[in-house]
Motif scaffolding. Structure first.
Motif, short mmCIF file in Angstrom:
data_model
loop_
_atom_site.label_atom_id
_atom_site.label_comp_id
_atom_site.label_asym_id
_atom_site.label_seq_id
_atom_site.Cartn_x
_atom_site.Cartn_y
_atom_site.Cartn_z
N LEU A 240 1.29 -1.19 0.31
CA LEU A 240 -0.05 -0.06 -0.04
C LEU A 240 1.19 0.94 -0.23
N TYR A 241 0.65 2.09 -0.83
CA TYR A 241 1.42 3.19 -0.91
C TYR A 241 1.03 4.12 -0.53
N ILE A 242 1.21 5.36 0.84
CA ILE A 242 0.22 6.55 1.17
C ILE A 242 1.89 7.58 0.70
N THR A 243 0.66 8.79 -0.05
CA THR A 243 1.37 10.09 -0.34
C THR A 243 1.19 10.54 1.02
N ASP A 244 2.79 11.34 1.85
CA ASP A 244 2.21 12.93 2.66
C ASP A 244 2.71 13.58 2.80
N SER A 245 1.21 15.16 2.12
CA SER A 245 1.95 16.15 0.90
C SER A 245 2.07 16.86 2.71
N ASP A 246 2.87 17.27 3.80
CA ASP A 246 2.32 17.66 4.93
C ASP A 246 2.87 18.90 4.25
N LEU A 247 4.52 19.24 3.37
CA LEU A 247 4.83 20.34 2.96
C LEU A 247 4.02 21.54 2.77
N ILE A 248 2.86 21.03 2.44
CA ILE A 248 2.19 21.90 1.76
C ILE A 248 0.88 22.17 2.36
N HIS A 249 0.85 23.28 3.30
CA HIS A 249 -0.18 23.29 4.36
C HIS A 249 -2.09 23.45 3.44
N GLY A 250 -2.84 23.24 4.23
CA GLY A 250 -4.34 23.67 3.70
C GLY A 250 -4.23 25.10 3.17
N ASP A 251 -3.82 26.01 3.69
CA ASP A 251 -3.66 27.67 4.03
C ASP A 251 -2.54 27.57 2.98
N GLY A 252 -2.26 27.45 1.99
CA GLY A 252 -1.04 27.93 1.21
C GLY A 252 0.02 27.84 2.16
N HIS A 253 0.89 27.55 3.42
CA HIS A 253 1.72 27.82 3.89
C HIS A 253 2.90 26.38 3.06
N LYS A 254 3.77 27.27 3.12
CA LYS A 254 4.98 25.64 2.34
C LYS A 254 6.23 25.73 3.81
N ASP A 255 6.77 24.49 3.98
CA ASP A 255 7.27 24.54 4.73
C ASP A 255 8.58 23.48 3.93
N LEU A 256 9.39 23.69 3.62
CA LEU A 256 10.95 22.88 2.87
C LEU A 256 11.09 21.82 3.70
N THR A 257 10.93 21.63 4.74
CA THR A 257 11.25 20.69 5.80
C THR A 257 10.52 19.65 6.00
N ARG A 258 9.69 20.05 5.65
CA ARG A 258 8.12 19.12 5.72
C ARG A 258 8.29 17.87 4.78
N PRO A 259 7.53 16.47 4.67
CA PRO A 259 7.70 15.70 3.56
C PRO A 259 6.88 16.04 3.15
N ALA A 260 7.67 15.26 1.91
CA ALA A 260 6.77 15.00 0.13
C ALA A 260 6.61 14.30 -0.04
N THR A 261 6.71 13.42 0.49
CA THR A 261 6.75 11.65 0.17
C THR A 261 5.67 10.74 0.29
N ILE A 262 6.39 9.63 -0.92
CA ILE A 262 5.60 8.33 -0.60
C ILE A 262 6.28 7.45 0.15
N TYR A 263 5.20 6.88 1.92
CA TYR A 263 5.86 6.04 1.55
C TYR A 263 4.91 4.75 1.73
N ALA A 264 5.54 3.41 1.67
CA ALA A 264 5.14 1.87 1.41
C ALA A 264 5.00 1.21 2.61
N PHE A 265 3.80 0.61 2.59
CA PHE A 265 3.23 -0.73 3.31
C PHE A 265 3.44 -1.61 3.23
N ASP A 266 3.98 -2.38 3.05
CA ASP A 266 3.51 -4.03 3.53
C ASP A 266 2.39 -4.56 4.48
N VAL A 267 1.11 -5.36 2.96
CA VAL A 267 -0.16 -5.85 3.67
C VAL A 267 0.27 -6.97 3.82
N ILE A 268 1.16 -7.57 5.22
CA ILE A 268 0.55 -8.47 5.87
C ILE A 268 -1.12 -9.56 6.41
#
Length: 363
Positions: A240-268
């Motif tokens: 299962l793949y999940i994107t984390d878009s924490d780099l961009i907050h809903g108010d338009g604020h960007k924090d380049l130190t936060r995740p712009a990341t795709i995480y993978a999980f094994d389904v067991i």
């Protein structure tokens, strides 16, 4: 609302380049690995199906992007549309786009675009997924308690709620959803509604859930995200793949130190039930933050990012990029190698190799 028809849509050949970028006003493809050429095919092309640029700043083509094969239709949710009265909250509309094709080539020569107000219950719709002849929509909810969740919108019947809370606590603002082959629903729930000031203060962490419609069981399956966003399974549903878009907050604020990341999980399977294990970084977006995410039938992973759609092998190697002016929030596969790309004011169609098919529908 009135239907708008766009006819005689021109088709342009799409340039494939090895590494350098191309002109910013058209779609370009950048190849990093030879495997990307098998996705692209021998003669890729693209067309701009609808554009509101120059007419309005409203971002009508943002999320969901659900293709209904039996009716050759797309359903797309807008980004926030500001109310004409400052006393009212923003709204989100649903676009229904009917495609007309040339039978011998399958190219879309005209579209009929209709803007729809969300049916009652589907407050502030976001992501969606196919369900029989209808759509399972994520409703982010309103400022009122007891709103939001997952709703089924049949094609010719009123919508009805599927799951609307976690043991009595309202979800934050449900964002995206995928349905497993066993019929269970897996969905993300970030706090974007609160960020954008149309939702109450969250009463739950930013988490990922699994819901079983057969027995009503609702479970938290993953946490530890900044803002979990897109979600999809590998073709065999072992990852299962999940994107984390924490780099961009809903108010338009960007924090380049936060995740712009795709995480993978094994389904067991443990104790007779599915769990997500072995959380790992699958990829970090080259540009912007990953939003909607899909797999093709070969296991390659596609995500809408700030530059368009970035494509990785199942091993996490960036093999190519689909450069789209303004980036891509969400997208979907259509028939025989086509993709539909949502870029806020623009809706694009990209024709890749005919054997490139989305894992969700297998077409």
């Amino acid at each position: 609302m009135a239907t708008i028809t766009n006819e005689n849509i021109p088709v342009f050949q799409t340039e494939v380049q090895v590494r350098p970028s191309g002109p910013p006003d058209q779609i370009n493809l950048i190849q990093y690995d030879v495997s990307f050429s098998h996705i692209v095919g021998t003669s890729p092309s693209h067309s701009l199906l609808i554009s509101t640029a120059g007419n309005t700043n409203n971002p009508f083509f943002h999320e969901a992007c659900v293709f209904i094969p039996n009716h050759d239709e797309l359903y797309i949710t807008s980004n926030l549309l500001q109310a004409t009265n400052s006393a009212n909250f923003p709204t989100i509309l649903i676009s229904r786009v009917k495609l007309d094709r040339t039978p011998e080539s399958n190219y879309v020569h005209s579209v009929h675009w209709q803007k729809l107000r969300p049916p009652q219950g589907i407050d502030m719709p976001k992501g969606g997924v196919n369900f029989d002849d209808g759509i399972l929509f994520c409703a982010q909810g309103s400022p009122l308690a007891g709103t939001g969740g997952i709703y089924l919108m049949p094609r010719n019947a009123p919508p009805h709620p599927v799951v609307t809370n976690f043991h009595g606590r309202d979800f934050n603002s449900v964002n995206d959803i995928v349905m497993a082959k066993d019929g269970t629903l897996w969905f993300t729930d970030p706090c974007y509604g609160y960020d954008q000031e149309f939702r109450r203060k969250p009463k739950l962490p930013n988490q990922v859930y699994r819901y079983d419609p057969q027995n009503g069981n609702i479970r938290v399956v993953a946490d530890g995200f900044g803002r979990p966003n897109g979600i999809c399974f590998s073709p065999d549903e072992t990852v299962l793949y999940i994107t984390d878009s924490d780099l961009i907050h809903g108010d338009g604020h960007k924090d380049l130190t936060r995740p712009a990341t795709i995480y993978a999980f094994d389904v067991i399977i443990s104790s007779g039930a599915p769990f997500l294990a072995n959380r790992r970084v699958f990829a970090y977006a080259a540009v912007g933050s990953p939003d909607g995410i899909k797999c093709d039938i070969y296991g390659n992973v596609y995500a809408g990012c700030g530059d368009g759609v970035e494509v990785w092998s199942s091993g996490g190697f960036l093999i190519g990029r689909i450069l789209v002016p303004g980036g891509v929030s969400n997208f979907c596969f259509g028939q025989d190698g086509e993709m539909f790309l949502c870029s806020e004011q623009n809706l694009w169609r990209l024709q890749l190799g005919p054997t490139t098919k989305g894992a969700l529908l297998g077409i």
